[in-house]
Each structure stands twice: as C-alpha cells, then as structure tokens.
Design a protein around this motif. Structure first.
Motif, PDB file in Angstrom:
ATOM      1  N   GLY A 523      63.498  36.885 -29.331  1.00  0.00           N
ATOM      2  CA  GLY A 523      61.583  38.131 -29.457  1.00  0.00           C
ATOM      3  C   GLY A 523      61.291  37.673 -27.955  1.00  0.00           C
ATOM      4  O   GLY A 523      61.523  36.211 -27.511  1.00  0.00           O
ATOM      5  N   LEU A 524      60.182  37.946 -27.566  1.00  0.00           N
ATOM      6  CA  LEU A 524      59.282  37.739 -26.196  1.00  0.00           C
ATOM      7  C   LEU A 524      58.260  38.223 -26.798  1.00  0.00           C
ATOM      8  O   LEU A 524      58.069  39.316 -26.905  1.00  0.00           O
ATOM      9  CB  LEU A 524      60.120  38.729 -25.274  1.00  0.00           C
ATOM     10  N   TRP A 525      57.406  37.337 -26.490  1.00  0.00           N
ATOM     11  CA  TRP A 525      55.886  37.497 -26.406  1.00  0.00           C
ATOM     12  C   TRP A 525      54.938  36.619 -25.273  1.00  0.00           C
ATOM     13  O   TRP A 525      55.106  35.344 -25.173  1.00  0.00           O
ATOM     14  CB  TRP A 525      54.841  37.146 -27.567  1.00  0.00           C
ATOM     15  N   GLN A 526      54.221  37.428 -24.007  1.00  0.00           N
ATOM     16  CA  GLN A 526      53.846  36.419 -23.121  1.00  0.00           C
ATOM     17  C   GLN A 526      52.594  36.024 -23.950  1.00  0.00           C
ATOM     18  O   GLN A 526      51.392  36.406 -24.335  1.00  0.00           O
ATOM     19  CB  GLN A 526      53.588  37.320 -21.999  1.00  0.00           C
ATOM     20  N   TRP A 527      52.262  34.569 -22.542  1.00  0.00           N
ATOM     21  CA  TRP A 527      51.340  34.610 -22.587  1.00  0.00           C
ATOM     22  C   TRP A 527      51.018  33.481 -21.428  1.00  0.00           C
ATOM     23  O   TRP A 527      51.901  32.878 -20.465  1.00  0.00           O
ATOM     24  CB  TRP A 527      51.100  33.196 -24.044  1.00  0.00           C
ATOM     25  N   GLY A 528      49.819  33.350 -21.294  1.00  0.00           N
ATOM     26  CA  GLY A 528      49.114  32.185 -19.754  1.00  0.00           C
ATOM     27  C   GLY A 528      47.177  32.639 -20.311  1.00  0.00           C
ATOM     28  O   GLY A 528      46.685  33.278 -20.551  1.00  0.00           O
ATOM     29  N   TYR A 529      47.489  32.198 -18.612  1.00  0.00           N
ATOM     30  CA  TYR A 529      45.622  32.304 -18.412  1.00  0.00           C
ATOM     31  C   TYR A 529      45.512  33.387 -17.208  1.00  0.00           C
ATOM     32  O   TYR A 529      44.627  33.700 -16.730  1.00  0.00           O
ATOM     33  CB  TYR A 529      45.206  31.011 -17.645  1.00  0.00           C
ATOM     34  N   GLY A 530      46.175  34.835 -17.411  1.00  0.00           N
ATOM     35  CA  GLY A 530      45.911  35.947 -16.282  1.00  0.00           C
ATOM     36  C   GLY A 530      46.712  34.712 -15.029  1.00  0.00           C
ATOM     37  O   GLY A 530      45.732  35.621 -13.406  1.00  0.00           O
ATOM     38  N   GLN A 531      46.812  33.787 -14.826  1.00  0.00           N
ATOM     39  CA  GLN A 531      47.751  33.221 -13.892  1.00  0.00           C
ATOM     40  C   GLN A 531      48.776  32.716 -13.620  1.00  0.00           C
ATOM     41  O   GLN A 531      49.133  33.500 -14.750  1.00  0.00           O
ATOM     42  CB  GLN A 531      46.816  31.855 -13.267  1.00  0.00           C
ATOM     43  N   SER A 532      49.491  33.021 -12.970  1.00  0.00           N
ATOM     44  CA  SER A 532      50.983  32.428 -12.596  1.00  0.00           C
ATOM     45  C   SER A 532      51.226  31.473 -12.675  1.00  0.00           C
ATOM     46  O   SER A 532      52.346  30.286 -13.157  1.00  0.00           O
ATOM     47  CB  SER A 532      51.380  32.771 -11.152  1.00  0.00           C
ATOM     48  N   ARG A 533      50.596  30.029 -13.171  1.00  0.00           N
ATOM     49  CA  ARG A 533      50.473  28.750 -13.385  1.00  0.00           C
ATOM     50  C   ARG A 533      49.756  28.694 -14.854  1.00  0.00           C
ATOM     51  O   ARG A 533      48.939  28.520 -14.593  1.00  0.00           O
ATOM     52  CB  ARG A 533      50.463  27.095 -12.550  1.00  0.00           C
ATOM     53  N   ALA A 534      51.083  27.842 -15.996  1.00  0.00           N
ATOM     54  CA  ALA A 534      50.562  27.359 -17.363  1.00  0.00           C
ATOM     55  C   ALA A 534      51.637  26.601 -17.556  1.00  0.00           C
ATOM     56  O   ALA A 534      52.624  26.511 -16.896  1.00  0.00           O
ATOM     57  CB  ALA A 534      50.557  28.815 -17.924  1.00  0.00           C
ATOM     58  N   ALA A 535      51.025  25.713 -18.612  1.00  0.00           N
ATOM     59  CA  ALA A 535      51.779  24.249 -18.924  1.00  0.00           C
ATOM     60  C   ALA A 535      51.832  24.416 -20.346  1.00  0.00           C
ATOM     61  O   ALA A 535      51.148  25.356 -21.706  1.00  0.00           O
ATOM     62  CB  ALA A 535      51.491  23.172 -18.842  1.00  0.00           C
ATOM     63  N   ALA A 536      53.063  24.562 -20.942  1.00  0.00           N
ATOM     64  CA  ALA A 536      53.387  24.662 -22.887  1.00  0.00           C
ATOM     65  C   ALA A 536      53.489  22.594 -22.508  1.00  0.00           C
ATOM     66  O   ALA A 536      54.474  22.334 -22.330  1.00  0.00           O
ATOM     67  CB  ALA A 536      53.768  25.008 -23.236  1.00  0.00           C
ATOM     68  N   GLY A 537      53.652  22.376 -23.936  1.00  0.00           N
ATOM     69  CA  GLY A 537      53.580  21.119 -24.332  1.00  0.00           C
ATOM     70  C   GLY A 537      53.776  20.958 -25.817  1.00  0.00           C
ATOM     71  O   GLY A 537      53.088  21.462 -26.771  1.00  0.00           O
ATOM     72  N   THR A 538      55.168  20.030 -26.735  1.00  0.00           N
ATOM     73  CA  THR A 538      55.709  20.466 -27.546  1.00  0.00           C
ATOM     74  C   THR A 538      56.006  18.993 -27.992  1.00  0.00           C
ATOM     75  O   THR A 538      56.251  17.987 -27.255  1.00  0.00           O
ATOM     76  CB  THR A 538      56.892  21.210 -28.005  1.00  0.00           C
ATOM     77  N   LEU A 539      55.688  18.457 -29.382  1.00  0.00           N
ATOM     78  CA  LEU A 539      55.547  17.277 -29.584  1.00  0.00           C
ATOM     79  C   LEU A 539      56.797  17.271 -30.633  1.00  0.00           C
ATOM     80  O   LEU A 539      56.714  17.672 -31.356  1.00  0.00           O
ATOM     81  CB  LEU A 539      54.387  15.812 -30.226  1.00  0.00           C
TER      82      LEU A 539
END
Length: 667
Positions: A523-539
């Motif tokens: 499955g694929l859902w896209q996410w970000g801030y309307g720019q090419s750079r974003a970060a995800a952090g997972t504990l």
C-alpha cells in the motif's frame, strides 16, 4: 443406536464410575452437554437409577473416529455408534443396585486416527461459511442471458461448481453459501437488478462507470437485504468474509471473441469503501455473465473460473499474480490468482488450485520453515487435505534473505488430481516470493514466480531433477559475490504420490531479522510538506534477541533520491520533540521502490533498549517525498511515529512510515 440398560452386565454399566478416555484427535460429548477434551480422563459418577446419557465421539479436524475400544470393563467396545447408557431399569434388583455403591470403574475409550489424505469435497464441522450475494445486472442495451436458477446451479451444484472449488482448495475450511435475501427466490443469494443506464461496455480497470453502477445497485439492494446479520463483529463494516458481493454484468469479458451485439467488461475487484444502507461494504467484484467463442459458442464454465479468481480478491484480498502488460508470465497456470481460465477440453474451463503462496496469504494454509539440510523430505500433494485441517509436510519455506524480509522460496508437490487435473504436468514446484514487491508487473521482481530446474526450462521437477534457487537481490539490495542458495533434488515418489526430496541450504553471513510496523508493504500513501525534503522519525524498541543494527529498509517515491539515516539514543520533550545523543549518521542514494541501506559499520542495539531512527528524504521534483502505510494506524502505537521538515525537531503525526530496521546477531 443401541441402549445398554437393565441386566446387561456384559457391558458393565452397573458400575458407580464411568471413566471417559478420548484418544488423541477428538473429544467425547454427552447429549446433556457434558464433554471430555482430547488427552483427558474424565470420571462420571453413577449413583442412582435415574442416570441416562448418550455419549458421542467427535473427531477434531483432520481426524476420524475409529470406534469404542474393546478392553476389560470397556463400554460399547467394538462399535462406532453413539453409546447410550441408562440405569432406569435397575429397579429393585439388589444385585444391580449393589454396583452403585461399589468402587467399580468401567471405561468409555474413544479411538481416533488421522483421516487419510484425499480430495476434500465436504465442509468440516468448523468450516467458515461465506455468504455470497450474486447480483444479475440487466441493462436497456444488454440483457442477462441465463436464468437465476442456471446461475445458482453453476455456483452450488454443477460439476466443478464454485462452492466445491473452495471446499477442495481450502481443505473443507471454507464453504460458500447463499446470502439471505428477500427478492426473487428468497434466500438463494441471487438478486436481479435492472438499471436505467447503458451497459458500461468498458475494458478499463477502475472505470468510473463501474463505480456508478455499484452505487446504484447497492442503493437498490439495501431495500432487499437485511444487512445487520452479516455484520458478525458489530463494527458496521462488511468485509468480504462477512458478505461477498458480486455484480454480474450481462454480456462478455475481455477474453471472449468479438461479436457485433456484444457488450463487455473487464472482470475486476474494487477494494473501496461503499455506502450500503447503514453499513460500509469493503469490496465488490465485477464479472461478466458468460463468455462466447466463435468455434464453440457460449462457455459458462469460463465465467465460473473468473468468479473464483475475483472472489479470491474480495474475500481474502489476494493479489493478482499475472503481469498486467503481458511481457512476462511469472506464475503461468500454477495458481488461480494468475490464470483461472484453464481449458480442460475445447468447450470446458476448470480453475486450478491456488498455489501455496495464495493459500498462505488467505490465512488457510501454513508452511514448515526449513533451516537445515534435509534428506528424503516428504512433500504430500498440495491438492490433498484432511477435512478441516491442513496436512503437515505439504508446504516448505526457505528464506534466502538473511533478514527474513525480501526473498524466500516455497516448495510444493503438484499432482493432476481434483481441480489440479488441468495442470500442464505434475511434480515438485518451487516458487520464489518477493516479500516487498508491490505487483507482478516488474519482470525481474514479481511477487511470485515459478523457478525452472537446473537442467532445463521446465518449472516442474521430476525424479532425478535438480533445482538451484539463488538469492537474486532486489532493487537497492545488491548481494555481492556470495549468495544464499537452496538446492532441491527430487529423489522419488511414494505410492500415494508423496514426493521425496533432498534439500541443501547454503547460507553466507550470520542469520538476521527485522523490526517494523508496516502491515501492508504494498500500500502507498504520500505525505510531506509540499517540498522535496521531509523527515520521518520512529522510536524502535528492540524486541528481538538480535543485538546489531545493520541498516534500514526504506520505501522511496522517486529515482535519484538522497537519504540521510541518523540513529539517536532517545527523543525528549513535548511536541515538538528533539532527538538526543546522535549515535550514527550516514548518507545514501536511492531509487523508487524499496531500498536496502546498509550501514558502513553495524551499530550496537541490545535487546530491550530503544533507538530513535530518523530518515531524511530529499526527492527532487517530488512534493510529497514520504510514503506510509495507512492500514497500520489501527494496530501500531502511534506515539512512536513523528514528522519533521528539517530533521531536527519532530511532531507527533500518527502515520506509520514505510521502513524496517535490519538486525543481526552480535558476535
């Protein structure tokens, strides 16, 4: 049924205790509601002349009742009938009454044995019933050809009917039944609907016209079907296992020959949410009523095979295993989810069994994992079962990926019996599974593919043949010069067509594993801030016994992406939160799809400890560079997942990112 009463001391009922002994594989139950579980010894006190009970032996799935054991002081020994016992005729007989005051024990011993392997055609006592609502659609420009009764026979009674297919394919664990409804012939599960719109006449996937048809039909059906009884878990949603809905369009399908008066659709399943009265329907199938071929005319059995395929999608969410553009044929006819239309004769189609992969995906079969070399491994035919249970030794799994995430193989034995009689041959079949593949359109990395033998292009092994399956590596995951590999040498057949094979497994590097929260890697859902750079952090908390962090597996949306991987000891503060104590940082290049990013040096990650893992993605030209799995939000601890624009401060987001940690054992 015989009743043992009065002076029948030969069966020794006149004891004060009955000891019930169910052998392995079943239970003993009484008509009063009493029961004694397998492996137990249960004592029944008999103290007066009012005792009456009938005992029955109930085999567990995969077992059969042999009979009551003949033994000293045994009850009903040598029979298979229910054992009816009573003291009501003892009356004033002092000799018999004396037994009620004694310490005598008598035995009711049930003997069970494994049922023989065979084709399964009847539902097991514990079979899951799947209600089918089968909707015949008439249009002003194309009318349904066959009667509701003919369709009913095709599904439930004709040779090779759809109900029989699922009983045999899933070993009696699933039974297709008519959905209750009050239209036409009540409760036959078949409803006719006339629509005041032209036939869609489309071969496109997800054509908006099909969505319009679905909306109109469900609005009509909500007045003819009481939906609440189908909602077995009370969540106001109707899954395919609670109610399988099939829309049958007058006319043909894309496999039919062309006719000037012929309207067609492409058979497909839609896994969208649909409003259905006060409920939500999770999936619906669209199928053509029949198929027509110039040389033989109408072939109703072709539609039945298509129905089987589409129900695989609707009921269990099974994947298509064919290549959409036709550039490859990874599974051929070895799975009904690849090609269900297999010609037995020039005018008859029979769907083959699903392969081991699809049976496991449906949750109705399981594989035995092989980790060591095996000699004379017994592989029973895939088509055979024991009513209600999956026989051991039918499917074997070997992981080629040391992290147990991407590649593995399945070994099965296919014989021309039952629905598998239409196979191109028989022998050992080895399939390779790409665990992170999204479909079968990638010619190099399909979800499932059959592997040829070492000596020829034949995908079936015959006695004496050798098959070598090497780890191929996936995009972004080179395996270098050393590859994990599997060798399968077909030794011989036993008399029941069980195959004997010698298996050798070659592994390089230490065994590993992975951590992750992704429940639907496709499955694929896209996410970000309307720019090419974003970060995800997972504990992550290391819940495994492995102590080294080797790398991460990340899904990217664009070729030429840059990925920074940073590992922190912890995350502090209240949203926005700040990672503390950087332990590792490295930059990688990656392309669209899943990428295996291996650290230059493994990082210590002891069991029980936690790490905050940050992935900063820069995908040129992509406004929403992160991908996540929306399905996992229902089961994962969402406090572990965070989003950031710059990779320095993180906000609670509640999205489960497409990412796994790759672990291995400490030296």
């Amino acid at each position: 049924m015989r009743t043992f009463v009065g002076i029948l001391l030969a069966v020794s009922l006149s004891a004060c205790r009955i000891v019930a002994i169910p052998g392995e594989g079943g239970t003993i139950v009484g008509d009063s509601g009493w029961s004694c579980a397998a492996g137990s010894r249960c004592v029944v006190q008999v103290t007066d002349t009012q005792f009456t009970e009938t005992y029955r032996a109930q085999p567990q799935p995969g077992y059969q009742f042999v009979g009551w054991k003949q033994r000293d002081r045994g009850l009903c020994g040598g029979t298979r009938e229910p054992c009816a016992l009573s003291t009501t005729e003892f009356g004033a007989n002092s000799a018999l009454l004396a037994f009620l005051d004694s310490d005598e024990r008598f035995y009711l011993h049930a003997v069970f044995e494994q049922a023989p392997l065979a084709l399964v055609s009847d539902p097991a006592p514990n079979a899951r019933q799947v209600p089918l609502l089968y909707v015949l659609l008439d249009f002003p420009d194309m009318a349904i050809r066959d009667t509701a009764h003919q369709h009913f026979q095709r599904i439930y009674h004709e040779p090779d009917n759809a109900r029989h297919y699922f009983l045999e394919n899933f070993y009696g664990q699933v039974e297709l039944v008519p959905a209750a409804e009050f239209s036409g012939t009540p409760n036959d599960g078949i409803v006719a609907v006339s629509l005041d719109m032209p036939h869609p006449n489309t071969v496109e996937l997800r054509d908006p016209l099909l969505a319009e048809v679905t909306e109109r039909v469900l609005a009509d059906l909500s007045e003819r079907v009481e939906l609440a009884p189908f909602d077995t878990n009370g969540d106001r949603r109707l899954s395919g296992q609670e109610l399988a809905v099939v829309l049958v369009y007058a006319g043909g399908g894309i496999g039919s020959d062309e006719r000037s008066d012929w309207k067609v659709i492409r058979a497909q399943a839609s896994a969208d949410d649909y409003s259905f009265g006060e409920f939500t329907l999770e999936a619906v199938a669209h199928v053509n009523e029949t198929s027509w071929f110039e040389t033989v005319g109408y072939v109703p059995s072709a539609q039945r095979a298509i129905l089987v395929h589409e129900l695989g999608h609707v009921i269990w969410g099974l994947a298509d295993l064919y290549d959409e553009d036709g550039s490859s044929d990874p599974v051929q006819t070895w799975d009904a989810m690849s090609r269900s239309v297999v010609w037995e004769t020039e005018d008859r189609v029979v769907p083959p069994h699903m392969s081991g992969f699809s049976k496991i995906a449906a949750g109705l079969s399981q594989a035995t994992e092989l980790v060591h070399e095996e000699s004379a491994l017994r592989i029973v035919p895939l088509a055979y079962g024991r009513g209600g249970s999956v026989p051991e030794g039918q499917l074997y799994q070997v992981w080629l990926d040391r992290y147990r995430l991407r590649e593995y193989v399945l070994i099965e034995n296919r014989q021309r019996v039952g629905f598998d009689r239409v196979l191109a041959g028989e022998g050992i079949l080895v399939t390779r599974v790409q665990g992170l593949a999204s479909n079968s359109d990638d010619d190099e990395h399909p979800i499932l593919e059959v592997l040829p033998t070492a000596e020829s292009a034949d995908v079936l092994q015959h006695p004496g043949d050798l098959l070598i399956a090497e780890e191929a590596g996936s995009p972004g995951a080179p395996v270098g010069g050393l590859r994990n590999a599997l060798e399968v040498r077909f030794a011989a057949y036993e008399t029941d067509r069980t195959a004997l094979a010698d298996v050798i497994i070659r592994r390089y590097g230490t065994a590993g594993g992975h951590l992750g929260f992704v429940t639907n890697p496709h499955g694929l859902w896209q996410w970000g801030y309307g720019q090419s750079r974003a970060a995800a952090g997972t504990l992550y908390t290391n819940t495994s016994e492995l102590g080294l962090l080797d790398g991460v597996e990340v899904r990217l949306l664009t070729d030429g992406s840059t990925v920074d991987v940073k590992v922190y000891e912890s995350l502090t503060g209240v949203s926005p939160k700040v990672p503390t104590n950087l332990l590792y940082s490295e930059r990688f290049q990656g392309d669209e799809g899943w990428n295996r990013l291996i650290l230059d040096a493994p990082l210590a990650f002891p069991p029980g400890e936690s790490r905050f893992v940050v992935v900063i993605v820069n995908s040129p030209g992509e406004e929403y560079p992160l991908s996540f799995d929306g399905a996992a939000t229902e089961t994962a601890d969402l406090s572990r997942f965070h989003l950031s624009k710059d990779g320095n401060t993180f906000y609670d987001e509640g999205k489960v990112w497409h990412q796994y940690l790759l672990l291995s054992a400490s030296p």
